[in-house]
Design a protein around this motif. Structure first.
Motif, PDB file in Angstrom:
ATOM      1  N   THR A 277      44.520  42.769  31.057  1.00  0.00           N
ATOM      2  CA  THR A 277      44.091  42.366  29.834  1.00  0.00           C
ATOM      3  C   THR A 277      42.775  43.399  29.347  1.00  0.00           C
ATOM      4  O   THR A 277      42.066  43.261  28.423  1.00  0.00           O
ATOM      5  N   LYS A 278      41.867  43.857  30.826  1.00  0.00           N
ATOM      6  CA  LYS A 278      40.943  44.049  30.506  1.00  0.00           C
ATOM      7  C   LYS A 278      40.731  45.880  30.004  1.00  0.00           C
ATOM      8  O   LYS A 278      40.930  46.331  28.536  1.00  0.00           O
ATOM      9  N   VAL A 279      41.538  46.663  30.516  1.00  0.00           N
ATOM     10  CA  VAL A 279      42.491  48.029  30.030  1.00  0.00           C
ATOM     11  C   VAL A 279      43.112  47.592  28.396  1.00  0.00           C
ATOM     12  O   VAL A 279      42.816  49.222  27.565  1.00  0.00           O
ATOM     13  N   VAL A 280      43.444  46.515  27.698  1.00  0.00           N
ATOM     14  CA  VAL A 280      44.914  46.488  26.856  1.00  0.00           C
ATOM     15  C   VAL A 280      44.076  45.781  25.677  1.00  0.00           C
ATOM     16  O   VAL A 280      43.971  46.492  24.420  1.00  0.00           O
ATOM     17  N   GLY A 281      43.139  45.271  26.319  1.00  0.00           N
ATOM     18  CA  GLY A 281      42.438  44.071  25.224  1.00  0.00           C
ATOM     19  C   GLY A 281      43.121  42.708  24.761  1.00  0.00           C
ATOM     20  O   GLY A 281      42.624  42.290  24.589  1.00  0.00           O
ATOM     21  N   ASP A 282      44.240  42.647  25.883  1.00  0.00           N
ATOM     22  CA  ASP A 282      45.225  41.379  24.982  1.00  0.00           C
ATOM     23  C   ASP A 282      45.654  41.314  26.595  1.00  0.00           C
ATOM     24  O   ASP A 282      46.196  42.045  27.387  1.00  0.00           O
ATOM     25  N   SER A 283      45.533  39.573  26.635  1.00  0.00           N
ATOM     26  CA  SER A 283      46.605  39.207  27.918  1.00  0.00           C
ATOM     27  C   SER A 283      47.969  39.833  27.865  1.00  0.00           C
ATOM     28  O   SER A 283      48.356  39.930  26.831  1.00  0.00           O
ATOM     29  N   PRO A 284      48.611  39.441  28.597  1.00  0.00           N
ATOM     30  CA  PRO A 284      49.976  40.440  28.761  1.00  0.00           C
ATOM     31  C   PRO A 284      50.845  38.962  28.383  1.00  0.00           C
ATOM     32  O   PRO A 284      51.755  40.216  27.298  1.00  0.00           O
ATOM     33  N   ALA A 285      51.235  38.058  28.071  1.00  0.00           N
ATOM     34  CA  ALA A 285      51.472  37.507  27.399  1.00  0.00           C
ATOM     35  C   ALA A 285      51.561  37.266  25.226  1.00  0.00           C
ATOM     36  O   ALA A 285      52.684  37.285  24.984  1.00  0.00           O
ATOM     37  N   LYS A 286      50.163  37.621  25.143  1.00  0.00           N
ATOM     38  CA  LYS A 286      49.940  37.588  23.819  1.00  0.00           C
ATOM     39  C   LYS A 286      50.363  38.752  23.449  1.00  0.00           C
ATOM     40  O   LYS A 286      50.735  39.130  22.659  1.00  0.00           O
ATOM     41  N   TYR A 287      50.145  40.340  23.901  1.00  0.00           N
ATOM     42  CA  TYR A 287      50.807  41.397  23.886  1.00  0.00           C
ATOM     43  C   TYR A 287      52.098  41.987  23.882  1.00  0.00           C
ATOM     44  O   TYR A 287      52.475  41.860  22.313  1.00  0.00           O
TER      45      TYR A 287
END
Length: 347
Positions: A277-287
């Motif tokens: 979440t910190k690196v991508v900006g989305d939670s894994p589930a949302k991504y």
């Protein structure tokens, strides 16, 4: 004679995992831009033209003269002869011979078709539609030669939901990226020569060069962005997170779970979720949901896949639950998208 009946069956080799660097390469190799329409514009100063926002990318090449570009929230930027600029998300913008002139909408300017999806715009179109052979739009008596622009609209095969497209700046100037890709100056020079020679079929050749130049601009920008410490490209370059992103994009149909993704990274579930979440900006589930939906949109809009089939392939329990997720992420129901994609173009 040998009896092979007792031999164990040969198991197929597992697919080679996609590496983060391979993911970027795969996206760039598969990137395609298709020209929707192009126009050769002759405009006499003072002039200012407003281009409304549209879903296709916009491209401008300054063949002669200079002009100024303004996008929402930014200052005026000067473009010189031989400059090209790509607006990857088709953001609203203004081109003008000088800053702060009152602008007219591009669709209100005279145009004349010279081939399929290729137009003459402005003074040249007026001359062709007028008395004809005796009028030369470029060398009218007592007037300075007009500024010459080559403008186009392009369609990406990259879904608008794709994070690579979402993180691109509103405007990408070719000259700013020329140091990254030696093909960019070469393509700009080829476009300049084509305009200067004004040979038969020049507009068509310029259109194809524009397609290649736009793709080269994006590649140069990606290479430049690889040195950035933030954003989706940085996430792909991160050894642990990048491996997870590559796996999600390689198999969007898979029902990925957070523990499964954490295992790919070799981290605990909580540490993985926090880092992702910190690196991508989305939670894994949302991504994962986003990747599934832009895969679904491609199937439905470009391949005509039925909504129920897309829902089943992406692992949804019902068409209704898939449709709710699709509308939440994409902004419209999948059925409406399929109907609009199947509708023949007007005219």
């Amino acid at each position: 004679m040998h009896d092979d009946s007792s031999r164990a069956p040969v198991e197929p080799l597992p697919p080679t995992p996609l590496k983060p660097a391979d993911l970027l390469t795969q996206i760039l190799l598969g990137l395609r831009l298709e020209g929707v329409e192009y126009g050769r514009c002759l405009l006499r100063a003072p002039w200012a033209v407003a281009f409304p926002a549209r879903k296709e990318a916009r491209f401008h090449f300054v063949a002669r003269g200079t002009c100024w570009l303004m996008t929402p929230g930014s200052d005026w930027v000067q473009l010189n002869a031989g400059d090209a600029v790509l607006l990857p998300r088709g953001s609203a913008h203004v081109l003008a011979s000088a800053p702060d002139l009152p602008a007219v909408e591009i669709d209100s300017i005279a145009r004349r078709a010279v081939a399929e999806d290729i137009y003459l715009v402005g003074a040249e179109a007026v001359a062709m539609a007028g008395a004809g052979a005796g009028t030369d739009a470029e060398t009218a008596s007592g007037e300075d030669p007009p500024d010459v622009m080559f403008c186009g609209a392009m369609r990406f095969n990259l879904d608008p939901l794709h994070p690579l497209l979402a993180m691109m700046p509103d405007a990408m100037r070719a000259n700013d990226l020329a140091r990254r890709d030696p093909t960019v100056p070469t393509l700009l020079e080829a476009m300049e020569r084509e305009v200067a020679l004004d040979r038969i079929g020049a507009c068509g050749i310029l259109a194809r060069l524009a397609d290649v130049l736009a793709a080269s601009i994006i590649r140069a920008w990606v290479e430049c962005a690889c040195n950035d410490a933030s954003g989706w490209i940085a996430a792909v370059q991160c050894p642990g997170i990048g491996k997870v992103i590559a796996a999600i994009h390689a198999e969007p149909e898979r029902d990925w779970s957070v523990p499964e993704l954490a295992g790919l990274m070799g981290a605990s579930r909580s540490r993985f979720a926090e880092a992702f979440t910190k690196v991508v900006g989305d939670s894994p589930a949302k991504y994962v949901a986003k990747v599934k939906m832009f895969q679904a949109r491609r199937w439905i809009a470009h391949e005509g896949m039925r909504v129920a089939v897309a829902a089943d392939r992406l692992g949804y329990d019902s068409e209704a639950s898939f449709s709710r997720a699709f509308k939440r992420i994409v902004g419209q129901p999948p059925g409406a998208l399929r109907r609009s994609a199947a509708r023949p173009p007007a005219g």
